[in-house]
Design a protein around this motif. Structure first.
Motif, PDB file in Angstrom:
ATOM      1  N   ASP A  96      14.632  54.138  84.320  1.00 43.73           N
ATOM      2  CA  ASP A  96      14.176  52.854  83.781  1.00 43.73           C
ATOM      3  C   ASP A  96      13.361  53.125  82.529  1.00 43.73           C
ATOM      4  O   ASP A  96      12.698  54.151  82.450  1.00 43.73           O
ATOM      5  CB  ASP A  96      13.228  52.132  84.749  1.00 43.73           C
ATOM      6  N   PHE A 102      10.331  50.977  80.216  1.00 47.87           N
ATOM      7  CA  PHE A 102       9.465  49.801  80.346  1.00 47.87           C
ATOM      8  C   PHE A 102       9.063  49.352  78.950  1.00 47.87           C
ATOM      9  O   PHE A 102       8.394  50.089  78.229  1.00 47.87           O
ATOM     10  CB  PHE A 102       8.217  50.143  81.160  1.00 47.87           C
ATOM     11  N   ASN A 159       7.121  46.555  76.776  1.00 44.27           N
ATOM     12  CA  ASN A 159       6.164  45.448  76.792  1.00 44.27           C
ATOM     13  C   ASN A 159       5.994  44.914  75.394  1.00 44.27           C
ATOM     14  O   ASN A 159       5.625  45.658  74.487  1.00 44.27           O
ATOM     15  CB  ASN A 159       4.804  45.943  77.294  1.00 44.27           C
ATOM     16  N   ARG A 164       4.848  48.169  73.348  1.00 39.34           N
ATOM     17  CA  ARG A 164       4.666  49.477  73.978  1.00 39.34           C
ATOM     18  C   ARG A 164       5.931  49.745  74.760  1.00 39.34           C
ATOM     19  O   ARG A 164       6.369  48.917  75.554  1.00 39.34           O
ATOM     20  CB  ARG A 164       3.450  49.432  74.904  1.00 39.34           C
ATOM     21  N   ASP A 218       7.758  52.576  77.170  1.00 45.28           N
ATOM     22  CA  ASP A 218       7.655  53.809  77.952  1.00 45.28           C
ATOM     23  C   ASP A 218       9.058  54.302  78.302  1.00 45.28           C
ATOM     24  O   ASP A 218       9.804  53.596  78.992  1.00 45.28           O
ATOM     25  CB  ASP A 218       6.885  53.556  79.260  1.00 45.28           C
ATOM     26  N   HIS A 222      21.075  53.025  84.088  1.00 41.61           N
ATOM     27  CA  HIS A 222      19.766  52.839  83.455  1.00 41.61           C
ATOM     28  C   HIS A 222      19.461  51.338  83.334  1.00 41.61           C
ATOM     29  O   HIS A 222      20.361  50.532  83.163  1.00 41.61           O
ATOM     30  CB  HIS A 222      19.759  53.481  82.066  1.00 41.61           C
ATOM     31  N   ARG A 223      18.177  51.009  83.424  1.00 40.72           N
ATOM     32  CA  ARG A 223      17.758  49.621  83.236  1.00 40.72           C
ATOM     33  C   ARG A 223      16.588  49.569  82.279  1.00 40.72           C
ATOM     34  O   ARG A 223      15.722  50.448  82.309  1.00 40.72           O
ATOM     35  CB  ARG A 223      17.329  48.987  84.574  1.00 40.72           C
ATOM     36  N   LEU A 232      13.380  47.407  81.458  1.00 36.15           N
ATOM     37  CA  LEU A 232      12.544  46.358  82.055  1.00 36.15           C
ATOM     38  C   LEU A 232      11.604  45.803  80.996  1.00 36.15           C
ATOM     39  O   LEU A 232      10.685  46.487  80.556  1.00 36.15           O
ATOM     40  CB  LEU A 232      11.747  46.932  83.232  1.00 36.15           C
ATOM     41  N   GLN A 263       8.885  43.100  79.565  1.00 40.90           N
ATOM     42  CA  GLN A 263       7.892  42.051  79.818  1.00 40.90           C
ATOM     43  C   GLN A 263       7.522  41.497  78.458  1.00 40.90           C
ATOM     44  O   GLN A 263       7.064  42.246  77.592  1.00 40.90           O
ATOM     45  CB  GLN A 263       6.667  42.653  80.509  1.00 40.90           C
ATOM     46  N   ARG A 293       5.475  38.479  76.175  1.00 42.02           N
ATOM     47  CA  ARG A 293       4.387  37.508  76.283  1.00 42.02           C
ATOM     48  C   ARG A 293       4.114  36.859  74.950  1.00 42.02           C
ATOM     49  O   ARG A 293       4.204  37.477  73.905  1.00 42.02           O
ATOM     50  CB  ARG A 293       3.084  38.201  76.695  1.00 42.02           C
ATOM     51  N   PHE A 316       9.849  38.078  82.365  1.00 43.39           N
ATOM     52  CA  PHE A 316      10.280  39.420  82.734  1.00 43.39           C
ATOM     53  C   PHE A 316      11.803  39.440  82.782  1.00 43.39           C
ATOM     54  O   PHE A 316      12.416  38.558  83.370  1.00 43.39           O
ATOM     55  CB  PHE A 316       9.702  39.776  84.102  1.00 43.39           C
ATOM     56  N   VAL A 333      15.410  42.085  83.004  1.00 44.75           N
ATOM     57  CA  VAL A 333      15.980  43.414  83.197  1.00 44.75           C
ATOM     58  C   VAL A 333      17.269  43.515  82.392  1.00 44.75           C
ATOM     59  O   VAL A 333      18.182  42.721  82.581  1.00 44.75           O
ATOM     60  CB  VAL A 333      16.293  43.672  84.687  1.00 44.75           C
TER      61      VAL A 333
END
Lengths: 374, 396
Positions: free
Chosen positions: A24, A26, A28, A39, A41, A137-138, A140, A142, A144, A151, A153
């Motif tokens: 995964d 991440f 943001n 950000r 990851d 693979h995903r 994810l 988020q 805002r 959220f 995927v």
């Protein structure tokens, strides 16, 4: 080859839920005006497979090896991620490459900003990272923007997503700040007691032989009106100055001064020395209380609806809260004003109690003592 | 205090992904951030993988490279228990099936990949495709028997195991058949037969051997031959390869035998592996280990993450986690049911029953009992779970 396949079959005769975490990343993103700060990851294991980080092939990926590849990682990752605001592709500015540990190992952390030419309203995000190498693979995400949060995927079957972030709802955030203002005046005992102490003597006057009631309601209302207005104007001034960061005072000083103000007005109720100047006292200490409000406001998210809405809404809330206190205290004080109970028990004993409490607050705040957790 | 912690991890779990730890900038250049498993850089296989990747890049249409590389990936995913490598294999096989949807070898490989992603329907489709072209295809029959066993379709499984006999591999056919036969009314006979075959001292390949002895141990366990089961598990261990299926199954056996300290000794280092971490955490709870709160938090994070990414292959384990640590029988039951619709191995029955008992769902208990009656299930663990009726006592 047949025996080879047989081996594989044997490997999997008993299916075993994949226990290791799958791949995964991440992402943001938080948008404000025309900038998105991000950000991202990405697992070092994945980057190793895609780009080969382990230069010396010793199985250990070091910080230096990661850093050496930072440009390549950045180019690779962002070639697989496209962020558009309407039709306009937002440009990226990379800030730093860092590291973070998730439960399954180390991740490269890409800190970046995306600049869009217009205020962010309709975002189109296209994510393809690693899908060509690993369809499991995903991504994810988020995302805002003020009150908006979503959220999503991303997967090989779902590589694109549109977000309508729009303008934040001013009315909604105004209401939120008004509520905060009301709540704060009611929940912050020091403001409440300060006001009560100022209001209590407004229905009576001290003479050489003791207390006597004031007769004219109009005069009383005028007096109260002056006190409340002066307090409001004063704390509005400092609240604005503090929130705009034009003036800033250490919170220990502010909190101690607020406690001090409560002591003074309480003492004044026992041995009056402000007399008819109560409104100027309200003004002077209102300045201090404004800094107290500012510390509450600055702990909130002021971006929703803009600073103007926040200041206006919060102030309005404080006013509404104050008026509610006046509406509760004044009528009862007015009707009880001639009684011994009011003059002795409420005004004098009450003020004494408030004064003692405020002294405790003051010691606690000024000297950092832990006498009583307010 | 403990209860409070569990409550808190529930709350924290809701925020997973929202709250992240603070990233940092390492101070030293030579600080090691990630240690790759030995299999990825030291072995001849890893060198082979590297050269195959280069070959494939230069010549994407070379089936031989794809085939070899896919095998390496699938094997790595097993040895490392890392699903990434299944994904890597899928990525190179999928394009082949787009251009030639009926090629047998890619279909078999994809069936393996799908089976391991618990996409049993997809795997069955691929296998049926292969078997419609070559009804006697050895691997396809073997995998189909395995998938059917997992789904609780025992007669279908036995049928495909028997097809292996026609391909002159009586030995493989008998091993293949032992598990589905033992789960459908012939436990004792299957045990004796398999025990006899394995005791004959016939040479077996490493993985074959682990598989056969583990199967025998599981049958013995269900029959209540605990001492023998332990011995058979030990035989599988003596093969000398760390096998994740064996670890998981043996850990469950030890838990059921109330030997949590042995579980901790067995899998204390396997914290990256969710299934093993769950079993470790259960053992730690039984021994009041200090590691427990951390491990419970990690598990919670990972299950939350799996849900977010839409992965359902952990539902059985998640149900067990929620029942055991979250104390939410209804939610556990819901997950156990969803899991039951996909797979019906003995452990799937255990968790469904335990959740149903805890949630006082007599309807589910009745349904499972009916299903067991139809299949003539023989399993002392199930008997134990039903006998306690409180759902406790058995940590499995």
């Amino acid at each position: 080859m047949k025996s080879n396949i047989l081996l594989l079959v044997l490997l999997f005769l008993s299916p075993f839920a994949w226990s290791h975490k799958a791949s995964d990343s991440f992402l943001n993103l938080s948008a404000e005006q025309n900038v998105i700060s991000g950000r991202w990851d990405i697992a070092l294991r994945d980057l190793e497979f895609a780009l080969g980080l382990d230069e010396d092939n010793n199985g250990a990926i070091t910080w230096q090896e990661l850093r050496n590849q930072s440009q390549i990682i950045e180019n690779y990752a962002f070639s697989q991620l496209q962020v558009k605001n309407r039709t306009d592709v937002c440009t990226r500015e990379m800030h730093s490459l860092q590291v973070d540990y998730h439960t399954d190992g180390a991740y490269a952390v890409l800190n970046f900003d995306l600049y869009c030419s217009q205020s962010i309203a309709e975002l189109n995000i296209n994510y393809q990272l690693f899908f060509d190498l690993d369809p499991t693979h995903r991504g994810l995400l988020q995302i805002r923007k003020s009150n908006f949060s979503e959220f999503v995927v991303f997967s090989p079957d779902h590589q694109q997503e549109n977000f309508t972030l729009g303008q934040s709802n001013h009315w909604q955030s105004l209401r939120q700040f008004v509520a905060e203002g009301i709540w704060h005046i009611w929940a912050g005992y020091d403001h409440l007691l300060f006001l009560i102490c100022l209001l209590l003597p407004s229905v009576v006057r001290k003479t050489s032989i003791g207390w006597e009631q004031k007769d004219y309601l109009r005069n009383i209302l005028w007096q109260v009106g002056k006190i409340v207005t002066a307090f409001t104007i004063a704390h509005s001034i400092t609240l604005i100055l503090a929130v705009l960061q034009l003036v800033s005072l250490p919170s220990r000083l502010v909190e101690s001064a607020i406690a001090c103000s409560v002591i003074l007005v309480a003492v004044n109720n026992l041995y009056p020395f402000f007399r008819e100047k109560a409104w100027s006292v309200a003004f002077a200490f209102g300045l201090i209380h404004g800094f107290g409000f500012a510390s509450v406001l600055s702990s909130m998210d002021l971006t929703s609806g803009g600073l103007g809405v926040a200041l206006f809404g919060f102030n309005l809330g404080v006013e509404v809260g104050q008026l509610a206190i006046v509406a509760i205290i004044l009528p009862s004080a007015y009707f009880l004003r001639s009684s011994w109970f009011y003059q002795r028990m409420i005004l004098q004993a009450g003020s004494l109690a408030i004064m003692m409490l405020a002294v405790i607050w003051f010691l606690q705040r000024a000297l950092d003592l832990r006498i009583y957790e307010a | 205090m403990i209860i409070f912690r569990y409550f808190m991890f529930g709350l924290l779990g809701l925020m997973t992904g929202v709250l992240q730890a603070e990233p940092f900038t390492p101070e030293l250049d030579n600080q090691v951030l990630e240690q790759l498993p030995r299999q990825l850089f030291q072995t001849t296989a890893s060198k082979k993988v590297k050269s195959l990747r280069v070959q494939l890049k230069n010549n994407p249409n070379d089936w031989s490279s794809v085939n070899q590389l896919a095998h390496h990936y699938i094997e790595l995913s097993k040895t490392l228990a890392d699903p990434r490598y299944m994904g890597y294999a899928q990525a190179i096989i999928d394009p082949w099936l787009e251009t030639a949807p009926y090629s047998i070898q890619p279909l078999v490989l994809r069936a393996i990949i799908r089976q391991n992603a618990h996409d049993f329907t997809g795997a069955m489709e691929d296998l049926d495709q292969v078997l419609s072209i070559q009804p006697g295809h050895f691997q396809a029959n073997l995998i189909k028997a395995t998938v059917a066993t997992v789904q609780g379709e025992y007669s279908l499984a036995i049928e495909h195991c028997r097809r292996l006999m026609r391909r002159s591999s009586l030995f493989m056919a008998l091993i293949c058949q032992s598990t589905p036969a033992s789960l459908s009314g012939n436990a004792k006979r299957s045990y004796q037969l398999l025990h006899q075959i394995l005791s004959s001292g016939r040479m077996m390949a490493t993985k074959e051997s682990i598989w056969a002895w583990t199967s025998l141990a599981e049958i013995a366990w269900r029959l209540g031959y605990f001492k023998e089961a332990d011995q058979h598990f030990q035989r599988a261990r003596q093969v000398g390869v760390r096998d994740y299926y064996w670890l998981k199954t043996y850990a469950d056996f030890l838990l059921q035998q109330k030997r949590p300290l042995d579980v901790i000794q067995l899998i204390a280092v396997e914290t990256k592996n969710d299934s093993l971490l769950l079993r470790l955490a259960i053992a730690e709870k039984l021994t009041s280990s200090r590691q427990l709160p951390d491990h419970v938090t990690w598990l919670n994070d990972r299950f939350q993450l799996n849900r977010k990414r839409g992965s359902s292959i952990h539902q059985g384990d998640e149900a067990r986690f929620i029942l055991y640590f979250g104390n939410q029988p209804e939610m556990a039951l819901q997950l156990a049911w969803q899991n039951w619709l996909i797979q019906r191995e003995p452990t799937d029955i255990y968790i469904l029953l335990k959740a149903a008992i805890a949630a006082h769902d007599d309807e589910t208990i009745k349904e499972v009992k009916q299903w067991m009656a139809i299949n003539k299930t023989e399993d002392v663990v199930i008997q134990g779970i039903l006998a306690t009726q409180a759902g406790d006592g058995y940590e499995i």
